[in-house]
Enzyme design. Structure first.
Site, PDB file in Angstrom:
ATOM      1  N   SER A 159       0.822  -1.201   0.000  1.00  0.00           N
ATOM      2  CA  SER A 159       0.000   0.000   0.000  1.00  0.00           C
ATOM      3  C   SER A 159       0.862   1.258   0.000  1.00  0.00           C
ATOM      4  O   SER A 159       1.590   1.509  -0.940  1.00  0.00           O
ATOM      5  CB  SER A 159      -0.966  -0.034   1.183  1.00  0.00           C
ATOM      6  OG  SER A 159      -1.964   0.950   1.055  1.00  0.00           O
ATOM      7  N   ASP A 312      -3.398   6.561  -3.217  1.00  0.00           N
ATOM      8  CA  ASP A 312      -2.117   6.056  -2.720  1.00  0.00           C
ATOM      9  C   ASP A 312      -1.606   5.028  -3.733  1.00  0.00           C
ATOM     10  O   ASP A 312      -2.269   4.749  -4.742  1.00  0.00           O
ATOM     11  CB  ASP A 312      -2.264   5.499  -1.307  1.00  0.00           C
ATOM     12  CG  ASP A 312      -3.073   4.217  -1.243  1.00  0.00           C
ATOM     13  OD1 ASP A 312      -3.890   3.986  -2.160  1.00  0.00           O
ATOM     14  OD2 ASP A 312      -2.914   3.454  -0.273  1.00  0.00           O
ATOM     15  N   ASP A 314      -1.398   1.787  -4.207  1.00  0.00           N
ATOM     16  CA  ASP A 314      -2.211   0.656  -4.694  1.00  0.00           C
ATOM     17  C   ASP A 314      -3.666   1.049  -4.900  1.00  0.00           C
ATOM     18  O   ASP A 314      -4.508   0.200  -5.181  1.00  0.00           O
ATOM     19  CB  ASP A 314      -2.082  -0.554  -3.765  1.00  0.00           C
ATOM     20  CG  ASP A 314      -2.755  -0.357  -2.422  1.00  0.00           C
ATOM     21  OD1 ASP A 314      -2.767   0.787  -1.933  1.00  0.00           O
ATOM     22  OD2 ASP A 314      -3.256  -1.344  -1.852  1.00  0.00           O
ATOM     23  N   ASP A 316      -6.123   1.980  -3.028  1.00  0.00           N
ATOM     24  CA  ASP A 316      -7.251   1.625  -2.168  1.00  0.00           C
ATOM     25  C   ASP A 316      -7.639   2.778  -1.250  1.00  0.00           C
ATOM     26  O   ASP A 316      -8.664   2.718  -0.573  1.00  0.00           O
ATOM     27  CB  ASP A 316      -6.992   0.336  -1.375  1.00  0.00           C
ATOM     28  CG  ASP A 316      -5.863   0.445  -0.362  1.00  0.00           C
ATOM     29  OD1 ASP A 316      -5.106   1.445  -0.395  1.00  0.00           O
ATOM     30  OD2 ASP A 316      -5.714  -0.489   0.458  1.00  0.00           O
TER      31      ASP A 316
END
Length: 561
Positions: A159, A312, A314, A316
């Site tokens: 992440s 961000d 990734d 999510d």
């Protein structure tokens, strides 16, 4: 045990690891350390000890840590053990069937390698393994688990962690609806992984290249479903906005959705648009961190934009920034609570009158969502931190947590999704623009309708995790009686949850003026976090209360550390 014997055992452990490591980079790294440690180099011995004295723990967040050789790092040996252990768990639960597992990966270092290793090991263990077609956002993987009716999913991502980290995030399908794992599944999976680590050489584990690679149709299905969250209204064509992918994987998918939903393409932050595992323009690839959105602000000033959206790495999570003349650079990133209340009110208006419909947020997120739910006659659930809990709330139509995570489309993605949240914000902005209003106006309207809430956070980053444990222990053994001159009227220790209720390392204080202070260690970073929420008769009154409480919290932590 003598130092010499301890060093000998450490070297033996490291050599056993080295023999099964398929990665030439970590093999060379480890071989050099072993040679130096065997020659008496104390620094090398200390480094080996750090790498092997424990192993990265598998929990409800899966695995996450720094890349490198050793059981306390993310690498191909550790990931292979995790994949083989997870495969054994899925087979055990399948009652003779053939489990299906979907694997996704982002643009971080080794993400594709870890994903391919996992696919081969799942296939080698007799599972149906489906690898997503290319690097994609985490929400696409969460979507694919539900769309394909899979038993499980794995996303290789860390992440918004530092550049040299990676991780292994696990979802379960079936009755879990494609949500992240919770207890007791985490402990059961961890036990299978440990058995593999104790008994198997990963170089001898069965592998197969007979795994499937998903077609583009799975991405197209996600694009279609997400575009339907908020098709562009008439005013959308006039929007001027800026977007950054924060060197991550969000742009390609978001751009397709914008076209499908009918929104204008944004002005983009070119330097951060394409995946870059070095995250070269930011010191920390998290939109919450100071400086991370500076390039976005500069781009927005040049473009005279109405707002900024940032994913961000990734994708999510979602950050939203608006013009603010009082800010030093003319822009202000909204808090996760502000965005959560905007999106929560949107969902509540749509769901009003629906039997059983509910809103949910983590216990450290704004209690304002409860006021929104009550205003519209909806149920409200407050959960432990993490979307593994939020996503399981009954009747869920919207959920959020203050760390920029929003679940706006629970029928398709049972996890936070920064892309569908972006589409929902675009819908709100376009509708506001149609009546001559801005996102700032929508925020003001929230206070007028539901009450004035403000939130703040005190975050303490540490080098030694023991510091966090010591502070939590001090707060428990010497409980505070007041914060910033406000008496503590109730104190709850969620470490000892009620029977049948989830527990966590969380302290919650309710104060005499109705404010709330919550203390907890971060689940993903070496931080102690304190969350502050206040409600007042005006926006200014709520902000003033939060500022006073932040100062009081810092004084309290200084006393207890």
């Amino acid at each position: 045990m003598s130092d010499e014997r301890a060093t000998g055992e450490l070297l033996a452990t490291a050599r056993a690891w080295l023999r099964q490591d398929p990665d030439h980079e970590t093999r060379d790294e480890l071989a050099g350390l072993i040679t130096r440690a065997a020659g008496g180099d104390e620094a090398a011995s200390a480094d080996l000890d750090d790498r092997f004295r424990t192993r990265l723990a598998f929990g409800t967040a899966g695995l996450r840590g720094e890349l490198g050789a050793g059981s306390n790092r993310m690498n191909r040996v550790l990931v292979s053990q995790a994949a083989a252990g997870f495969a054994a768990y899925l087979r055990e639960k399948s009652q003779g069937g053939v489990p299906t597992v979907v694997i996704g990966y982002d643009g971080r270092r080794n993400s594709r390698v870890f994903a391919t290793d996992s696919a081969e090991l799942f296939a080698g263990a007799g599972l149906r393994a489906i690898l997503l077609p290319r690097l994609l956002p985490t929400p696409v993987l969460a979507f694919a688990v539900r769309q394909l009716g899979a038993d499980a999913g794995v996303m290789v991502t860390a992440s918004h962690n530092p550049p040299n980290d990676n991780g292994y995030k696990v979802y379960l399908g079936g009755a879990d609806h494609g949500s992240q794992i919770v207890a007791p599944a985490d402990a059961e999976i961890a036990a299978h992984i440990q058995r593999i680590a104790d008994t198997a050489d990963v170089s001898a584990l069965p592998r197969s290249t007979d795994y499937e690679t998903a077609g583009e149709d799975i991405v197209t299905a996600y694009v279609t479903a997400t575009a339907a969250v908020a098709p562009a209204p008439a005013g959308a064509s006039a929007l001027r906005w800026v977007y950054t992918a924060m060197h991550g994987v969000g742009w390609e998918t978001l751009s397709s959705i914008l076209t499908t939903a009918g929104y204008p393409q944004p002005v983009v932050v070119d330097e951060q648009l394409k995946p870059d595992a070095t995250f070269r323009t930011v010191s920390f690839p998290n939109p919450e961190e100071p400086g991370a959105m500076d390039l976005s602000f500069a781009t927005a000033r040049r473009a005279k934009a109405d707002f900024i959206l940032a994913n961000d790495p990734d994708a999510d999570r979602l950050a939203l920034a608006i013009p603010d003349e009082s800010a030093e650079d003319g822009w202000r990133r909204l808090t996760g609570n502000e965005v959560g209340l905007l999106l929560g009110a949107r969902a509540a208006r749509a769901a009003a009158g629906t039997p059983g419909a509910s809103l949910a947020c983590s216990l450290v997120s704004s209690p304002g969502l409860g006021a929104v739910a009550a205003h519209h006659g909806l149920a409200f659930h407050e959960t432990l931190t993490g979307f593994k809990w939020i996503s399981r709330a009954p009747g869920l139509v919207f959920g959020f947590e203050e760390a920029l995570g929003y679940l706006v489309n629970p029928e398709t993605v049972r996890d936070k999704d920064g892309i569908s949240a972006a589409i929902a914000i675009l819908g709100l902005a376009a509708e506001a623009h149609d009546r001559g209003a801005t996102l700032a106006d929508l925020l003001a309207e929230l206070g007028e309708t539901y009450g004035y809430f403000a939130s703040g956070q005190v975050s303490v980053r540490v080098d030694d995790l023991a510091v966090i444990g010591n502070v939590m222990l001090a707060l428990r053994t010497l409980p505070p009686t007041q914060i910033a001159g406000r008496a503590i009227t109730s104190a709850e220790d969620l470490l000892h949850g009620a029977p049948g209720q989830p527990s966590g390392d969380v302290l919650r204080y309710r104060l005499s003026d109705g404010s709330r202070v919550i203390v907890r260690p971060s689940g993903t970073e070496p931080k102690l976090k304190v969350y502050i929420d206040a409600r007042a008769e005006s926006a200014e009154g709520a902000r003033t209360a939060v500022a006073e409480l932040e100062a009081g919290v810092r004084a309290l932590l200084d006393e207890r550390s």
